[in-house]
Design a protein around this motif. Structure first.
Motif, PDB file in Angstrom:
ATOM      1  N   GLN A 160      -1.259  17.184   5.460  1.00 47.34           N
ATOM      2  CA  GLN A 160      -2.068  15.861   4.679  1.00 47.34           C
ATOM      3  C   GLN A 160      -1.542  15.186   4.297  1.00 47.34           C
ATOM      4  N   LEU A 161      -1.530  13.747   5.030  1.00 45.96           N
ATOM      5  CA  LEU A 161      -1.020  12.867   4.595  1.00 45.96           C
ATOM      6  C   LEU A 161      -2.189  11.718   4.232  1.00 45.96           C
ATOM      7  N   PHE A 162      -2.353  11.619   2.724  1.00 48.45           N
ATOM      8  CA  PHE A 162      -3.875  10.550   2.377  1.00 48.45           C
ATOM      9  C   PHE A 162      -3.693   9.736   1.339  1.00 48.45           C
ATOM     10  N   ASP A 163      -4.320   8.327   1.811  1.00 51.68           N
ATOM     11  CA  ASP A 163      -4.274   7.497   0.806  1.00 51.68           C
ATOM     12  C   ASP A 163      -5.821   7.395  -0.327  1.00 51.68           C
ATOM     13  N   ILE A 164      -5.748   6.866  -1.361  1.00 54.39           N
ATOM     14  CA  ILE A 164      -7.368   6.452  -2.323  1.00 54.39           C
ATOM     15  C   ILE A 164      -8.322   5.768  -2.378  1.00 54.39           C
ATOM     16  N   MET A 165      -9.019   5.904  -1.306  1.00 58.90           N
ATOM     17  CA  MET A 165      -9.718   4.479  -1.024  1.00 58.90           C
ATOM     18  C   MET A 165     -10.982   5.254  -2.382  1.00 58.90           C
ATOM     19  N   THR A 166     -10.543   4.527  -3.216  1.00 56.55           N
ATOM     20  CA  THR A 166     -11.970   4.497  -4.049  1.00 56.55           C
ATOM     21  C   THR A 166     -13.297   3.452  -3.451  1.00 56.55           C
ATOM     22  N   PHE A 205       7.151   0.643   5.669  1.00 54.74           N
ATOM     23  CA  PHE A 205       5.787   1.147   6.422  1.00 54.74           C
ATOM     24  C   PHE A 205       6.581   1.724   7.741  1.00 54.74           C
ATOM     25  N   ALA A 206       8.210   1.030   8.126  1.00 54.24           N
ATOM     26  CA  ALA A 206       8.281   2.273   8.643  1.00 54.24           C
ATOM     27  C   ALA A 206       8.918   3.790   8.374  1.00 54.24           C
ATOM     28  N   SER A 207       9.132   3.827   6.376  1.00 55.92           N
ATOM     29  CA  SER A 207       9.351   5.315   6.593  1.00 55.92           C
ATOM     30  C   SER A 207       7.754   5.993   6.495  1.00 55.92           C
ATOM     31  N   LEU A 208       6.661   5.157   6.133  1.00 59.22           N
ATOM     32  CA  LEU A 208       5.028   5.763   6.008  1.00 59.22           C
ATOM     33  C   LEU A 208       5.236   6.226   7.522  1.00 59.22           C
ATOM     34  N   GLN A 209       5.269   5.433   8.588  1.00 60.91           N
ATOM     35  CA  GLN A 209       5.690   5.559  10.044  1.00 60.91           C
ATOM     36  C   GLN A 209       6.118   7.934  10.273  1.00 60.91           C
ATOM     37  N   ALA A 210       7.557   7.466  10.000  1.00 63.14           N
ATOM     38  CA  ALA A 210       7.865   8.312   9.947  1.00 63.14           C
ATOM     39  C   ALA A 210       7.088   9.529   9.425  1.00 63.14           C
ATOM     40  N   SER A 211       6.690   9.745   7.912  1.00 59.65           N
ATOM     41  CA  SER A 211       5.899  10.999   7.028  1.00 59.65           C
ATOM     42  C   SER A 211       4.921  10.952   7.941  1.00 59.65           C
ATOM     43  N   PHE A 212       3.601  10.000   8.377  1.00 59.51           N
ATOM     44  CA  PHE A 212       2.744  10.947   9.482  1.00 59.51           C
ATOM     45  C   PHE A 212       3.142  11.327  10.617  1.00 59.51           C
ATOM     46  N   ALA A 213       4.523  10.843  11.256  1.00 59.68           N
ATOM     47  CA  ALA A 213       4.426  12.207  11.707  1.00 59.68           C
ATOM     48  C   ALA A 213       5.845  13.645  11.407  1.00 59.68           C
ATOM     49  N   ASP A 214       5.981  13.852  10.631  1.00 57.39           N
ATOM     50  CA  ASP A 214       6.696  14.624   9.607  1.00 57.39           C
ATOM     51  C   ASP A 214       4.772  15.637   9.605  1.00 57.39           C
ATOM     52  N   ALA A 215       3.747  14.872   9.087  1.00 59.94           N
ATOM     53  CA  ALA A 215       3.073  15.718   8.402  1.00 59.94           C
ATOM     54  C   ALA A 215       2.179  16.374   9.914  1.00 59.94           C
ATOM     55  N   ALA A 216       1.761  15.399  10.972  1.00 52.37           N
ATOM     56  CA  ALA A 216       1.216  16.284  12.097  1.00 52.37           C
ATOM     57  C   ALA A 216       2.272  17.587  12.131  1.00 52.37           C
ATOM     58  N   MET A 245       0.842   2.343  -0.290  1.00 52.10           N
ATOM     59  CA  MET A 245       1.980   3.484  -0.212  1.00 52.10           C
ATOM     60  C   MET A 245       2.502   3.330   0.779  1.00 52.10           C
ATOM     61  N   ALA A 246       2.787   1.392   0.478  1.00 49.91           N
ATOM     62  CA  ALA A 246       3.893   1.025   1.755  1.00 49.91           C
ATOM     63  C   ALA A 246       3.385  -0.247   1.106  1.00 49.91           C
ATOM     64  N   ILE A 247       4.626  -1.426   0.008  1.00 49.28           N
ATOM     65  CA  ILE A 247       5.378  -2.522   0.007  1.00 49.28           C
ATOM     66  C   ILE A 247       5.672  -2.938   1.092  1.00 49.28           C
ATOM     67  N   ASP A 248       6.432  -3.376   1.887  1.00 48.57           N
ATOM     68  CA  ASP A 248       7.010  -3.934   2.477  1.00 48.57           C
ATOM     69  C   ASP A 248       7.078  -3.321   4.201  1.00 48.57           C
ATOM     70  N   TYR A 282       9.254   9.284  -2.280  1.00 48.36           N
ATOM     71  CA  TYR A 282       8.585  10.616  -3.037  1.00 48.36           C
ATOM     72  C   TYR A 282       7.160  11.350  -1.588  1.00 48.36           C
ATOM     73  N   ILE A 283       6.943  10.694  -0.873  1.00 53.60           N
ATOM     74  CA  ILE A 283       6.222  10.606   0.084  1.00 53.60           C
ATOM     75  C   ILE A 283       6.674  11.816   1.468  1.00 53.60           C
ATOM     76  N   ARG A 284       7.982  10.678   1.290  1.00 51.98           N
ATOM     77  CA  ARG A 284       8.592  11.624   2.447  1.00 51.98           C
ATOM     78  C   ARG A 284       9.306  13.415   2.207  1.00 51.98           C
ATOM     79  N   SER A 285       9.795  13.066   0.974  1.00 54.51           N
ATOM     80  CA  SER A 285       9.654  14.168  -0.196  1.00 54.51           C
ATOM     81  C   SER A 285       8.608  15.435  -0.035  1.00 54.51           C
ATOM     82  N   GLY A 286       7.657  15.466  -0.085  1.00 53.02           N
ATOM     83  CA  GLY A 286       6.492  16.618  -0.242  1.00 53.02           C
ATOM     84  C   GLY A 286       6.381  16.841   0.732  1.00 53.02           C
ATOM     85  N   ILE A 287       5.964  15.918   2.313  1.00 47.00           N
ATOM     86  CA  ILE A 287       6.091  16.156   3.279  1.00 47.00           C
ATOM     87  C   ILE A 287       6.414  16.679   3.988  1.00 47.00           C
TER      88      ILE A 287
END
Length: 434
Positions: free
Chosen positions: A133-139, A117-128, A110-113, A93-98
C-alpha cells in the motif's frame, strides 16, 4: 510490523509516533543522513516517550551512514516506511520502498512537478503488482469542520445539488494561509534550510494545495473513481513569491546556510524570494473550483494558519471561515439561497439528523447565515490528526487493499497540482515574451 523512518527531515515524521499502535513493534528503525534533522526527529520522539510514559514507549534503532538508503532496502518486506522530508527526494524514496516490498505512508506532497508525477504513477503500478500500500497523509479529512461540511453536502434536502459555477464565480473555493515562523507543540519550529528552496521543497502551488484538492475530491465527489485524463482541466494558474530577509531566514532555521538556489533569488534589496504562493482555477467533472495557498512570514498576534472553504449547492452554500471576531477559530456556516419557512424546516431536520451521529451539534443564527455549533470535544489540533491517518492506513495494510477510489483519487490530485504548476510557468513565460 515495524515502522521505518526514512530521512525524517520534516517535523510531520514524528507526529505519527504520538501514540502506539496495536501489532506495531515498539522499535522504530531510523535510516537517515547524519545531521540536525534526524537529531530533531529523535528529540521529538524522546519528548513523546516522556510525556506519554508508559503509554508511549518507542525505541529508535538509528543508522546514519552515507549508505542509509541501501541499508533500509535490506529490511524485511512488509514493514511500513514513514516519509516526511525533502520533497525532491520523495519520488526516489517511494520507488525504493515500494520496490523493496514495503508499505509507504508519505507526507504530502508525494510529487512536486511533472517528473515527480510520472514517477508516482509508476510507484502506484509497482505497489499494485507487489501487493503493498502507498498512501499520503491527508490529515484534513479528520478535521471536524471539514468532516461536517462533507456530511452537510451529502444532504440534498439541506444542500441541494452541487452547482457547476462559472470561471468568474467558482462553485468551490478553498484558500489556505500558512506561516514560516510558527509554534508546534509549544516550541518554536526550526525549519531546515532547504524548506525555503523551492527546487527541494517544491513551490507552494504543489505543496499545501495537495490538502485542498484532496478535500474538493473527498467532499464533492465522495466514493467516486476519478479519471484525471477526462475529469480534470486546469483553466488558469499563477504563482508569486514571499519576500524574506536573511535575518528572518536565520531566525527560523537556527542559522542554517543558504542553499545556492535560494541565495540566487535575492534581489537588489537583499530579500530572498520564495515562490510559496499559488492559485489556480480548474474544472473537475464540470464543476469550477479555485484553489489558493498563501505563505506569510509570521501570523498576526493571536492568529495562526487559516483555512477558508466555500461549496455552493442549489439550496445553500457551506462555508468555513476563520475570523478575528471568532478568535481565528474555524467556524462552519450554512448560507441558505432562499431561507423561507419550508427550507428552515428542512435545515432544522437535517442538523437534527446530523446530531444523531455527532451529539451536541446545533444551529445558531448568524445574521442571514446559520452557524453550526460544534462542541469543544470534537475540536482537535492539526498535530493530533496524524494518528487518525495512521490508523486508517493500518486498516488498508491489514486488508491488503484500499477502496477503489483512493488510488485514482491520489493520481488525479497530483496531476491537478503538478499540471497547475506547469500551466503557471507557461503563463509566466508567455507574459515575459509579450
Amino acid at each position: 510490523m515495524q515502522l521505518i523512518a526514512l530521512d525524517p527531515g520534516h517535523f510531520h515524521a514524528s507526529l505519527v509516533q504520538q501514540q502506539m499502535y496495536p501489532d506495531i513493534d515498539s522499535v522504530i528503525q531510523v535510516y537517515a543522513p547524519e545531521g540536525p534533522e534526524v537529531e530533531q526527529y529523535l528529540q521529538r520522539l524522546a519528548a513523546y516517550n516522556k510525556q506519554g510514559s508508559p503509554e508511549v514507549h518507542w525505541i529508535p534503532n538509528v543508522y546514519t551512514g552515507s549508505d542509509y538508503l541501501q541499508q533500509l532496502l535490506l529490511c524485511a518486506p512488509g514493514n511500513i516506511v514513514i516519509l516526511a522530508g525533502n520533497n525532491r527526494l520523495k519520488p526516489m524514496y517511494i520507488r525504493s520502498g515500494i520496490g523493496a516490498g514495503m508499505h509507504v505512508l508519505a507526507d504530502k506532497p508525494m510529487a512536486i512537478d511533472a517528473a515527480g508525477f510520472a514517477s508516482l504513477q509508476a510507484s502506484f503500478a509497482d505497489a499494485a503488482a507487489g501487493k503493498v500500500q502507498l498512501f499520503d497523509i491527508m490529515t484534513e479529512r479528520y478535521e471536524i469542520h471539514n468532516v461536517l461540511q462533507r456530511e452537510l453536502a451529502r444532504m440534498p434536502s439541506l444542500f441541494g445539488t452541487l452547482q457547476p459555477g462559472t470561471a468568474s464565480e467558482p462553485a468551490v473555493i478553498k484558500k489556505s494561509v500558512h506561516h514560516f515562523k510558527k509554534m508546534v507543540a509549544g516550541e518554536a519550529l526550526v525549519r531546515p534550510g532547504w524548506y525555503m528552496d523551492v527546487q527541494q521543497q517544491g513551490e507552494g502551488i504543489t505543496d499545501v494545495t495537495t490538502h485542498l484538492v484532496d478535500l474538493v475530491q473527498w467532499t464533492c465527489f465522495p466514493g467516486q473513481v476519478l479519471d484525471y485524463k477526462k475529469d480534470i482541466h486546469i483553466d488558469a494558474a499563477t504563482t508569486w513569491p514571499t519576500a524574506m530577509s536573511r535575518a528572518q531566514y536565520r531566525d527560523i532555521t537556527g542559522g542554517a546556510p543558504l542553499t545556492a538556489a535560494l541565495a540566487a533569488t535575492a534581489g537588489d534589496d537583499g530579500l530572498l524570494e520564495i515562490y510559496a504562493n499559488g492559485s489556480f482555477d480548474y474544472t473537475i467533472r464540470g464543476v469550477h473550483a479555485r484553489i489558493t495557498v498563501q505563505w506569510d512570514y509570521e501570523a498576526a498576534a493571536g492568529a495562526g494558519d487559516t483555512h477558508y472553504s466555500r461549496i455552493q449547492g442549489s439550496k445553500a452554500a457551506l462555508l468555513i471561515r476563520q475570523d478575528k471576531e471568532q478568535g481565528y477559530l474555524p467556524v462552519l456556516y450554512i448560507s441558505p439561497v432562499s431561507p423561507d419557512a419550508a427550507y428552515m424546516e428542512q435545515l432544522s431536520n437535517g442538523v437534527a439528523a446530523l446530531a444523531q451521529r455527532y451529539p451536541g451539534i446545533a444551529l445558531k443564527a448568524a445574521g442571514r447565515d446559520w452557524e453550526v455549533v460544534i462542541p469543544r470535544e470534537y475540536l482537535n489540533t492539526h498535530e493530533s490528526l496524524f494518528a487518525a491517518v495512521m490508523q486508517q492506513f493500518l486498516v488498508y495494510v491489514r486488508a491488503g487493499q484500499m477502496p477503489a477510489w483512493e488510488v485514482p483519487g491520489m493520481i488525479a490530485k497530483y496531476y491537478t497540482t503538478t499540471h497547475a504548476l506547469s500551466v503557471a510557468k507557461k503563463l509566466e513565460y508567455d507574459s515575459r515574451k509579450i
